[in-house]
Structure formats: structure tokens, C-alpha cells
Enzyme design. Sequence first.
Site, PDB file in Angstrom:
ATOM      1  N   LYS A  66       0.819  -1.216   0.000  1.00 34.63           N
ATOM      2  CA  LYS A  66       0.000   0.000   0.000  1.00 34.63           C
ATOM      3  C   LYS A  66       0.862   1.280   0.000  1.00 34.63           C
ATOM      4  O   LYS A  66       2.075   1.228   0.250  1.00 34.63           O
ATOM      5  CB  LYS A  66      -0.929  -0.028   1.214  1.00 34.63           C
ATOM      6  CG  LYS A  66      -2.013  -1.125   1.154  1.00 34.63           C
ATOM      7  CD  LYS A  66      -2.892  -1.091   2.410  1.00 34.63           C
ATOM      8  CE  LYS A  66      -4.008  -2.103   2.375  1.00 34.63           C
ATOM      9  NZ  LYS A  66      -4.833  -2.055   3.633  1.00 34.63           N
ATOM     10  N   TYR A  71     -12.395  -2.537  -3.326  1.00 32.42           N
ATOM     11  CA  TYR A  71     -12.943  -2.504  -1.965  1.00 32.42           C
ATOM     12  C   TYR A  71     -14.476  -2.471  -1.959  1.00 32.42           C
ATOM     13  O   TYR A  71     -15.072  -2.018  -0.977  1.00 32.42           O
ATOM     14  CB  TYR A  71     -12.379  -1.304  -1.202  1.00 32.42           C
ATOM     15  CG  TYR A  71     -10.975  -1.534  -0.647  1.00 32.42           C
ATOM     16  CD1 TYR A  71     -10.687  -2.641   0.164  1.00 32.42           C
ATOM     17  CD2 TYR A  71      -9.943  -0.628  -0.895  1.00 32.42           C
ATOM     18  CE1 TYR A  71      -9.415  -2.842   0.687  1.00 32.42           C
ATOM     19  CE2 TYR A  71      -8.657  -0.829  -0.368  1.00 32.42           C
ATOM     20  CZ  TYR A  71      -8.408  -1.940   0.423  1.00 32.42           C
ATOM     21  OH  TYR A  71      -7.150  -2.139   0.957  1.00 32.42           O
ATOM     22  N   PHE A 110     -15.746   3.908   7.055  1.00 35.85           N
ATOM     23  CA  PHE A 110     -14.331   4.128   6.718  1.00 35.85           C
ATOM     24  C   PHE A 110     -14.055   4.039   5.219  1.00 35.85           C
ATOM     25  O   PHE A 110     -12.912   4.190   4.794  1.00 35.85           O
ATOM     26  CB  PHE A 110     -13.444   3.125   7.473  1.00 35.85           C
ATOM     27  CG  PHE A 110     -13.745   1.670   7.203  1.00 35.85           C
ATOM     28  CD1 PHE A 110     -13.181   1.009   6.114  1.00 35.85           C
ATOM     29  CD2 PHE A 110     -14.595   0.948   8.042  1.00 35.85           C
ATOM     30  CE1 PHE A 110     -13.462  -0.329   5.861  1.00 35.85           C
ATOM     31  CE2 PHE A 110     -14.877  -0.400   7.794  1.00 35.85           C
ATOM     32  CZ  PHE A 110     -14.308  -1.031   6.699  1.00 35.85           C
ATOM     33  N   ARG A 139      -1.986 -14.259   4.446  1.00 35.17           N
ATOM     34  CA  ARG A 139      -2.712 -13.575   5.524  1.00 35.17           C
ATOM     35  C   ARG A 139      -1.961 -13.710   6.858  1.00 35.17           C
ATOM     36  O   ARG A 139      -1.902 -12.765   7.644  1.00 35.17           O
ATOM     37  CB  ARG A 139      -4.129 -14.149   5.680  1.00 35.17           C
ATOM     38  CG  ARG A 139      -5.043 -13.921   4.496  1.00 35.17           C
ATOM     39  CD  ARG A 139      -5.656 -12.556   4.423  1.00 35.17           C
ATOM     40  NE  ARG A 139      -6.541 -12.230   5.513  1.00 35.17           N
ATOM     41  CZ  ARG A 139      -7.310 -11.131   5.542  1.00 35.17           C
ATOM     42  NH1 ARG A 139      -7.291 -10.281   4.517  1.00 35.17           N
ATOM     43  NH2 ARG A 139      -8.073 -10.872   6.572  1.00 35.17           N
ATOM     44  N   THR A 187      -5.848  -7.485  10.857  1.00 35.81           N
ATOM     45  CA  THR A 187      -6.229  -6.210  10.231  1.00 35.81           C
ATOM     46  C   THR A 187      -5.856  -5.010  11.094  1.00 35.81           C
ATOM     47  O   THR A 187      -5.363  -4.003  10.594  1.00 35.81           O
ATOM     48  CB  THR A 187      -7.747  -6.215   9.944  1.00 35.81           C
ATOM     49  OG1 THR A 187      -8.051  -7.347   9.117  1.00 35.81           O
ATOM     50  CG2 THR A 187      -8.181  -4.944   9.247  1.00 35.81           C
ATOM     51  N   ARG A 222       2.424  -6.432   9.708  1.00 34.41           N
ATOM     52  CA  ARG A 222       1.745  -5.366  10.457  1.00 34.41           C
ATOM     53  C   ARG A 222       2.233  -5.309  11.903  1.00 34.41           C
ATOM     54  O   ARG A 222       2.371  -4.223  12.473  1.00 34.41           O
ATOM     55  CB  ARG A 222       0.228  -5.574  10.394  1.00 34.41           C
ATOM     56  CG  ARG A 222      -0.359  -5.278   9.004  1.00 34.41           C
ATOM     57  CD  ARG A 222      -1.787  -5.750   8.903  1.00 34.41           C
ATOM     58  NE  ARG A 222      -2.430  -5.380   7.634  1.00 34.41           N
ATOM     59  CZ  ARG A 222      -3.561  -5.899   7.187  1.00 34.41           C
ATOM     60  NH1 ARG A 222      -4.182  -6.831   7.899  1.00 34.41           N
ATOM     61  NH2 ARG A 222      -4.085  -5.510   6.038  1.00 34.41           N
ATOM     62  N   ASN A 244      -2.075   0.259   7.481  1.00 30.75           N
ATOM     63  CA  ASN A 244      -1.654  -1.111   7.797  1.00 30.75           C
ATOM     64  C   ASN A 244      -0.849  -1.790   6.682  1.00 30.75           C
ATOM     65  O   ASN A 244      -0.708  -3.012   6.656  1.00 30.75           O
ATOM     66  CB  ASN A 244      -2.825  -1.959   8.310  1.00 30.75           C
ATOM     67  CG  ASN A 244      -3.899  -2.202   7.261  1.00 30.75           C
ATOM     68  OD1 ASN A 244      -3.737  -1.859   6.096  1.00 30.75           O
ATOM     69  ND2 ASN A 244      -4.991  -2.810   7.674  1.00 30.75           N
ATOM     70  N   HIS A 287      -2.238  -5.271   1.658  1.00 29.55           N
ATOM     71  CA  HIS A 287      -3.500  -5.990   1.436  1.00 29.55           C
ATOM     72  C   HIS A 287      -3.189  -7.413   1.020  1.00 29.55           C
ATOM     73  O   HIS A 287      -2.261  -7.648   0.252  1.00 29.55           O
ATOM     74  CB  HIS A 287      -4.318  -5.333   0.307  1.00 29.55           C
ATOM     75  CG  HIS A 287      -5.423  -6.225  -0.205  1.00 29.55           C
ATOM     76  ND1 HIS A 287      -6.647  -6.319   0.436  1.00 29.55           N
ATOM     77  CD2 HIS A 287      -5.471  -7.108  -1.244  1.00 29.55           C
ATOM     78  CE1 HIS A 287      -7.394  -7.211  -0.218  1.00 29.55           C
ATOM     79  NE2 HIS A 287      -6.713  -7.698  -1.231  1.00 29.55           N
ATOM     80  N   GLU A 330      -9.591 -10.513  -7.614  1.00 20.52           N
ATOM     81  CA  GLU A 330      -8.703  -9.353  -7.432  1.00 20.52           C
ATOM     82  C   GLU A 330      -7.546  -9.381  -8.444  1.00 20.52           C
ATOM     83  O   GLU A 330      -7.196  -8.341  -9.014  1.00 20.52           O
ATOM     84  CB  GLU A 330      -8.175  -9.332  -5.993  1.00 20.52           C
ATOM     85  CG  GLU A 330      -9.270  -9.000  -4.986  1.00 20.52           C
ATOM     86  CD  GLU A 330      -8.858  -9.228  -3.530  1.00 20.52           C
ATOM     87  OE1 GLU A 330      -9.690  -8.959  -2.650  1.00 20.52           O
ATOM     88  OE2 GLU A 330      -7.715  -9.674  -3.274  1.00 20.52           O
TER      89      GLU A 330
END
Length: 149
Positions: free
Chosen positions: A9, A49, A57, A85, A91, A102, A112, A115, A126
Amino acid sequence: MERTFIIVKPDAVQRGLTGEIIKRFEQRGLRIIGMKFLRISQSLAEKHYAVHAGKPFFAGLVNYITSSPVVVIAFEGTNAVAAARKTIGATKPQESEAGTIRGDFALEIGRNLVHGSDSVENGLIEIGNFFTEAELNSWPRNTDPWIFE
Ligand code: DAT
Ligand code: MG
């Protein structure tokens, strides 16, 4: 062979953590099959998203992910979705274990860093949103027999 989709990100790119983050997936054993550097458009962010549309948010999330360039990566590997993950961590960074991306580099949910797809089905969707078939190369890696049984 399972596929998953990763975004390094804007905060991660801005902080010079791109290499560190890619390294963690690579050393886990995941095989890169597609990668590019781009600025995500408003419409692509809203598509990516879409499941969060309408949440309080959402606007901030789209604003953040489109704010500066990102690196998007498609990975392949056994249990790629769950493995990525785990490597990313929870998250909310305050709940992420040390040793995860993270948990090691982030403090706030809105910064964070990375993704990762949450299911095999969403991973394929995706990847399709960000890559053409011609941009993906499922290649035989010399180390595969030492990583995949
Ligand atoms: P993840 O990125 O771990 O898959 P998610 O899909 O539930 O998490 O949400 C996508 C992103 O949206 C997440 O990385 C940060 C943001 N987000 C999620 N829940 C939030 C909340 N309650 N407040 C602020 N941002 C949130
Ligand atoms: Mg998610």
C-alpha cells in the site's frame, strides 16, 4: 496451485518498505507470477474494496489507497491465501502478532501497509481486476521442489 493478490500500500511504498514486504512473501516460499507499480484509480479502488462500500471508513480507505503509488503482486503457492494472511497479520495492527508485517511495522488500521486476499475466490477476482492473462507468468522455479512437496 493456489493464487493470492497482494498490494504493497501507499504508506509502505512511501516508507521504503516495499522490498522488506516483498521479501517476506518470497522467503515464505510464495512464487511471484505478476508484479507492477502503479497509482490505483478511484474507480479501481472502489471496485477492489466494493465489499466495504457504505461503511463509515470507505471514503478514507479509497482516499488512502489512491493517494500515491503501490506495488501489486500476484503470488502462487500451496495455501497461498492463508499463508499470505498469516504473514501479513491481523487487520488491526494493535492485534497483529510480532513477526508479522503489520506487527513489526504498523500501529494503525488506516496505515496497515499491505493488502492480502481473504479467500481463494476473491484472490482470483482481485488478480483479474489488476492483471491481464498476458501479464501473469506461472513459471517453473528451480527451488520449487524444495518448497512444494
Ligand atoms: P484486511 O485488509 O485485513 O483484509 P478488511 O478487508 O476487513 O481487512 O478491510 C480492508 C481495509 O479497510 C483494512 O485493511 C483497513 C480498513 N478497515 C477495515 N475495517 C476498518 C475499520 N473498522 N476502521 C477503519 N478502517 C478499517
Ligand atoms: Mg480484506
